[in-house]
Design a protein around this motif. Structure first.
Motif, PDB file in Angstrom:
ATOM      1  N   LEU A  45       0.831  -1.214   0.000  1.00  0.00           N
ATOM      2  CA  LEU A  45       0.000   0.000   0.000  1.00  0.00           C
ATOM      3  C   LEU A  45       0.861   1.257   0.000  1.00  0.00           C
ATOM      4  CD1 LEU A  45      -2.743  -1.135   2.523  1.00  0.00           C
ATOM      5  CD2 LEU A  45      -3.130  -0.559   0.114  1.00  0.00           C
ATOM      6  N   THR A  46       2.032   1.163   0.621  1.00  0.00           N
ATOM      7  CA  THR A  46       2.961   2.288   0.671  1.00  0.00           C
ATOM      8  C   THR A  46       3.711   2.439  -0.650  1.00  0.00           C
ATOM      9  OG1 THR A  46       3.247   1.951   3.046  1.00  0.00           O
ATOM     10  CG2 THR A  46       4.930   3.261   1.934  1.00  0.00           C
ATOM     11  N   GLU A  47       4.197   1.322  -1.170  1.00  0.00           N
ATOM     12  CA  GLU A  47       5.034   1.367  -2.381  1.00  0.00           C
ATOM     13  C   GLU A  47       4.233   1.492  -3.671  1.00  0.00           C
ATOM     14  OE1 GLU A  47       7.585  -2.050  -2.272  1.00  0.00           O
ATOM     15  OE2 GLU A  47       8.642  -1.360  -0.484  1.00  0.00           O
ATOM     16  N   TYR A  48       3.000   0.976  -3.677  1.00  0.00           N
ATOM     17  CA  TYR A  48       2.167   0.976  -4.884  1.00  0.00           C
ATOM     18  C   TYR A  48       0.808   1.607  -4.580  1.00  0.00           C
ATOM     19  CZ  TYR A  48       5.678  -2.585  -5.886  1.00  0.00           C
ATOM     20  OH  TYR A  48       6.859  -3.266  -6.027  1.00  0.00           O
ATOM     21  N   PRO A  49       0.767   2.903  -4.366  1.00  0.00           N
ATOM     22  CA  PRO A  49      -0.490   3.543  -3.964  1.00  0.00           C
ATOM     23  C   PRO A  49      -1.586   3.487  -5.029  1.00  0.00           C
ATOM     24  CG  PRO A  49       1.199   5.195  -4.396  1.00  0.00           C
ATOM     25  CD  PRO A  49       1.869   3.855  -4.469  1.00  0.00           C
ATOM     26  N   ASP A  50      -1.243   3.193  -6.275  1.00  0.00           N
ATOM     27  CA  ASP A  50      -2.247   3.130  -7.337  1.00  0.00           C
ATOM     28  C   ASP A  50      -2.853   1.739  -7.508  1.00  0.00           C
ATOM     29  OD1 ASP A  50      -1.979   5.821  -7.882  1.00  0.00           O
ATOM     30  OD2 ASP A  50      -0.328   5.495  -9.288  1.00  0.00           O
ATOM     31  N   LYS A  51      -2.334   0.754  -6.812  1.00  0.00           N
ATOM     32  CA  LYS A  51      -2.926  -0.591  -6.906  1.00  0.00           C
ATOM     33  C   LYS A  51      -4.260  -0.599  -6.178  1.00  0.00           C
ATOM     34  CE  LYS A  51       0.642  -3.992  -7.634  1.00  0.00           C
ATOM     35  NZ  LYS A  51       0.938  -5.377  -7.374  1.00  0.00           N
ATOM     36  N   THR A  52      -5.201  -1.378  -6.706  1.00  0.00           N
ATOM     37  CA  THR A  52      -6.499  -1.500  -6.035  1.00  0.00           C
ATOM     38  C   THR A  52      -6.376  -2.424  -4.832  1.00  0.00           C
ATOM     39  OG1 THR A  52      -7.214  -3.445  -7.285  1.00  0.00           O
ATOM     40  CG2 THR A  52      -7.660  -1.264  -8.275  1.00  0.00           C
ATOM     41  N   LEU A  53      -7.349  -2.312  -3.922  1.00  0.00           N
ATOM     42  CA  LEU A  53      -7.342  -3.190  -2.744  1.00  0.00           C
ATOM     43  C   LEU A  53      -7.507  -4.649  -3.151  1.00  0.00           C
ATOM     44  CD1 LEU A  53      -9.356  -1.217  -0.039  1.00  0.00           C
ATOM     45  CD2 LEU A  53      -6.882  -1.370  -0.359  1.00  0.00           C
ATOM     46  N   ILE A  54      -8.247  -4.894  -4.209  1.00  0.00           N
ATOM     47  CA  ILE A  54      -8.414  -6.268  -4.690  1.00  0.00           C
ATOM     48  C   ILE A  54      -7.069  -6.821  -5.151  1.00  0.00           C
ATOM     49  CG2 ILE A  54      -9.436  -7.703  -6.509  1.00  0.00           C
ATOM     50  CD1 ILE A  54     -11.926  -5.877  -6.332  1.00  0.00           C
ATOM     51  N   GLU A  55      -6.294  -6.028  -5.877  1.00  0.00           N
ATOM     52  CA  GLU A  55      -4.970  -6.459  -6.343  1.00  0.00           C
ATOM     53  C   GLU A  55      -4.032  -6.728  -5.166  1.00  0.00           C
ATOM     54  OE1 GLU A  55      -4.250  -4.303 -10.636  1.00  0.00           O
ATOM     55  OE2 GLU A  55      -4.247  -3.026  -8.846  1.00  0.00           O
ATOM     56  N   ILE A  56      -4.072  -5.820  -4.197  1.00  0.00           N
ATOM     57  CA  ILE A  56      -3.221  -5.988  -3.001  1.00  0.00           C
ATOM     58  C   ILE A  56      -3.627  -7.257  -2.254  1.00  0.00           C
ATOM     59  CG2 ILE A  56      -2.559  -5.017  -0.756  1.00  0.00           C
ATOM     60  CD1 ILE A  56      -1.465  -3.103  -2.672  1.00  0.00           C
ATOM     61  N   ALA A  57      -4.931  -7.417  -2.028  1.00  0.00           N
ATOM     62  CA  ALA A  57      -5.428  -8.584  -1.294  1.00  0.00           C
ATOM     63  C   ALA A  57      -5.005  -9.876  -1.983  1.00  0.00           C
ATOM     64  CB  ALA A  57      -6.946  -8.522  -1.157  1.00  0.00           C
ATOM     65  N   GLU A  58      -5.206  -9.946  -3.289  1.00  0.00           N
ATOM     66  CA  GLU A  58      -4.838 -11.165  -4.026  1.00  0.00           C
ATOM     67  C   GLU A  58      -3.340 -11.406  -4.016  1.00  0.00           C
ATOM     68  OE1 GLU A  58      -6.682 -10.647  -7.844  1.00  0.00           O
ATOM     69  OE2 GLU A  58      -8.639 -11.336  -7.109  1.00  0.00           O
ATOM     70  N   SER A  59      -2.551 -10.345  -4.031  1.00  0.00           N
ATOM     71  CA  SER A  59      -1.087 -10.509  -4.069  1.00  0.00           C
ATOM     72  C   SER A  59      -0.523 -11.036  -2.753  1.00  0.00           C
ATOM     73  CB  SER A  59      -0.409  -9.188  -4.440  1.00  0.00           C
ATOM     74  OG  SER A  59      -0.513  -8.264  -3.371  1.00  0.00           O
ATOM     75  N   ILE A  60      -1.317 -10.953  -1.678  1.00  0.00           N
ATOM     76  CA  ILE A  60      -0.844 -11.474  -0.384  1.00  0.00           C
ATOM     77  C   ILE A  60      -1.609 -12.716   0.068  1.00  0.00           C
ATOM     78  CG2 ILE A  60       0.088  -9.262   0.409  1.00  0.00           C
ATOM     79  CD1 ILE A  60      -2.514  -9.138   2.209  1.00  0.00           C
ATOM     80  N   GLY A  61      -2.445 -13.275  -0.826  1.00  0.00           N
ATOM     81  CA  GLY A  61      -3.092 -14.552  -0.510  1.00  0.00           C
ATOM     82  C   GLY A  61      -4.527 -14.486  -0.043  1.00  0.00           C
ATOM     83  N   TYR A  62      -5.170 -13.301  -0.125  1.00  0.00           N
ATOM     84  CA  TYR A  62      -6.579 -13.188   0.245  1.00  0.00           C
ATOM     85  C   TYR A  62      -7.429 -13.211  -1.017  1.00  0.00           C
ATOM     86  CZ  TYR A  62      -5.590 -11.832   5.093  1.00  0.00           C
ATOM     87  OH  TYR A  62      -5.189 -11.824   6.402  1.00  0.00           O
ATOM     88  N   SER A  63      -8.422 -14.082  -1.052  1.00  0.00           N
ATOM     89  CA  SER A  63      -9.342 -14.110  -2.190  1.00  0.00           C
ATOM     90  C   SER A  63     -10.545 -13.206  -1.926  1.00  0.00           C
ATOM     91  CB  SER A  63      -9.811 -15.538  -2.476  1.00  0.00           C
ATOM     92  OG  SER A  63     -10.431 -16.084  -1.332  1.00  0.00           O
ATOM     93  N   ASP A  64     -10.731 -12.817  -0.668  1.00  0.00           N
ATOM     94  CA  ASP A  64     -11.866 -11.985  -0.269  1.00  0.00           C
ATOM     95  C   ASP A  64     -11.352 -10.637   0.236  1.00  0.00           C
ATOM     96  OD1 ASP A  64     -14.062 -10.791   0.945  1.00  0.00           O
ATOM     97  OD2 ASP A  64     -14.661 -12.582   2.061  1.00  0.00           O
ATOM     98  N   VAL A  65     -11.611  -9.566  -0.531  1.00  0.00           N
ATOM     99  CA  VAL A  65     -11.107  -8.238  -0.168  1.00  0.00           C
ATOM    100  C   VAL A  65     -11.748  -7.727   1.124  1.00  0.00           C
ATOM    101  CG1 VAL A  65     -12.739  -6.854  -1.529  1.00  0.00           C
ATOM    102  CG2 VAL A  65     -10.423  -5.994  -1.121  1.00  0.00           C
ATOM    103  N   TYR A  66     -13.009  -8.107   1.378  1.00  0.00           N
ATOM    104  CA  TYR A  66     -13.671  -7.688   2.617  1.00  0.00           C
ATOM    105  C   TYR A  66     -12.954  -8.295   3.835  1.00  0.00           C
ATOM    106  CZ  TYR A  66     -17.068  -7.405   6.387  1.00  0.00           C
ATOM    107  OH  TYR A  66     -17.646  -7.191   7.611  1.00  0.00           O
ATOM    108  N   TYR A  67     -12.650  -9.575   3.744  1.00  0.00           N
ATOM    109  CA  TYR A  67     -11.941 -10.259   4.845  1.00  0.00           C
ATOM    110  C   TYR A  67     -10.555  -9.651   5.043  1.00  0.00           C
ATOM    111  CZ  TYR A  67     -10.151 -14.105   7.704  1.00  0.00           C
ATOM    112  OH  TYR A  67      -9.601 -14.847   8.716  1.00  0.00           O
ATOM    113  N   PHE A  68      -9.878  -9.340   3.939  1.00  0.00           N
ATOM    114  CA  PHE A  68      -8.570  -8.675   4.016  1.00  0.00           C
ATOM    115  C   PHE A  68      -8.703  -7.337   4.739  1.00  0.00           C
ATOM    116  CE2 PHE A  68      -6.255  -5.224   1.706  1.00  0.00           C
ATOM    117  CZ  PHE A  68      -5.058  -5.349   2.381  1.00  0.00           C
ATOM    118  N   SER A  69      -9.688  -6.526   4.341  1.00  0.00           N
ATOM    119  CA  SER A  69      -9.887  -5.198   4.945  1.00  0.00           C
ATOM    120  C   SER A  69     -10.176  -5.308   6.436  1.00  0.00           C
ATOM    121  CB  SER A  69     -11.034  -4.453   4.252  1.00  0.00           C
ATOM    122  OG  SER A  69     -10.712  -4.212   2.911  1.00  0.00           O
TER     123      SER A  69
END
Length: 199
Positions: A139-163
């Motif tokens: 989130l710090t290094e790639y501020p333009d990535k979406t939360l869905i992209e961030i969540a998937e890149s760290i192993g979360y398939s559910d963005v709500y659960y990640f949040s």
């Protein structure tokens, strides 16, 4: 064969089996009990039952200590293997206790117990911390990535659960954190351009 000879023979047989057991654990136990082996040999001709028993008890105590030390070392090694696997594969959607256990070759309940003892937290908590720390970095290094992209890149398939996990861990939602980071970047750019205007 006298009773004393029989006792020494049985004691020697027990010692051989102990050494075989310890070698399966990766310990050359014959070196640890070298002195006691010589004592048993010496007792073959003129040893009493109590002397033989005393030597055997000493051997068994050394075996107990050695096995406990080996178990502690093994537990630490397996816990470290689990950490290494998680650190390298936290982005896998299928990451679980069972996957880690299978990969490092141990039973899942055994891994769960030793991991908590060795690392001070459960394996799932360690995985969550690793993922969320990586998410904060992204989130710090790639501020333009979406939360869905961030969540998937760290192993979360559910963005709500990640949040939900992110907010619980850091006390701020990932979208709010991302917005704050973007504002900091904009302020830094603005400040840099003002400074370059005056120079």
């Amino acid at each position: 064969m006298s009773f004393s000879d029989t006792a020494v023979y049985i004691s020697t047989d027990i010692l051989i089996h102990i050494c075989l057991y310890m070698s399966e654990l990766g310990v050359d136990f014959s070196l640890v009990v070298e002195k006691e082996q010589r004592q048993l040999t010496g007792l073959q001709n003129n040893g009493g039952i109590e002397e033989i028993r005393s030597v055997l008890m000493c051997i068994l105590e050394k075996c107990r200590i050695c096995a406990a030390e080996n178990k502690t070392s093994c537990n630490k090694e397996k816990s470290n293997d689990a950490v290494d696997f998680i650190d390298s594969n936290y982005s896998r959607i299928d990451m679980s206790l069972n996957l880690v256990a299978d990969t490092i070759g141990v039973n899942a309940s055994y891994l769960s117990n030793i991991f908590k003892k060795e690392k001070g937290c459960s394996l799932s908590k360690y995985l969550t911390q690793t993922r969320l720390e990586q998410a904060k970095k992204y989130l710090t290094e790639y501020p333009d990535k979406t939360l869905i992209e961030i969540a998937e890149s760290i192993g979360y398939s559910d963005v709500y659960y990640f949040s939900k996990n992110f907010k619980k861990y850091y006390g701020i939602s990932p979208s709010k954190y991302q917005e704050e980071r973007k504002n900091v970047i904009i302020q830094n750019i603005s400040q840099t351009s003002k400074e370059s205007t005056f120079t």
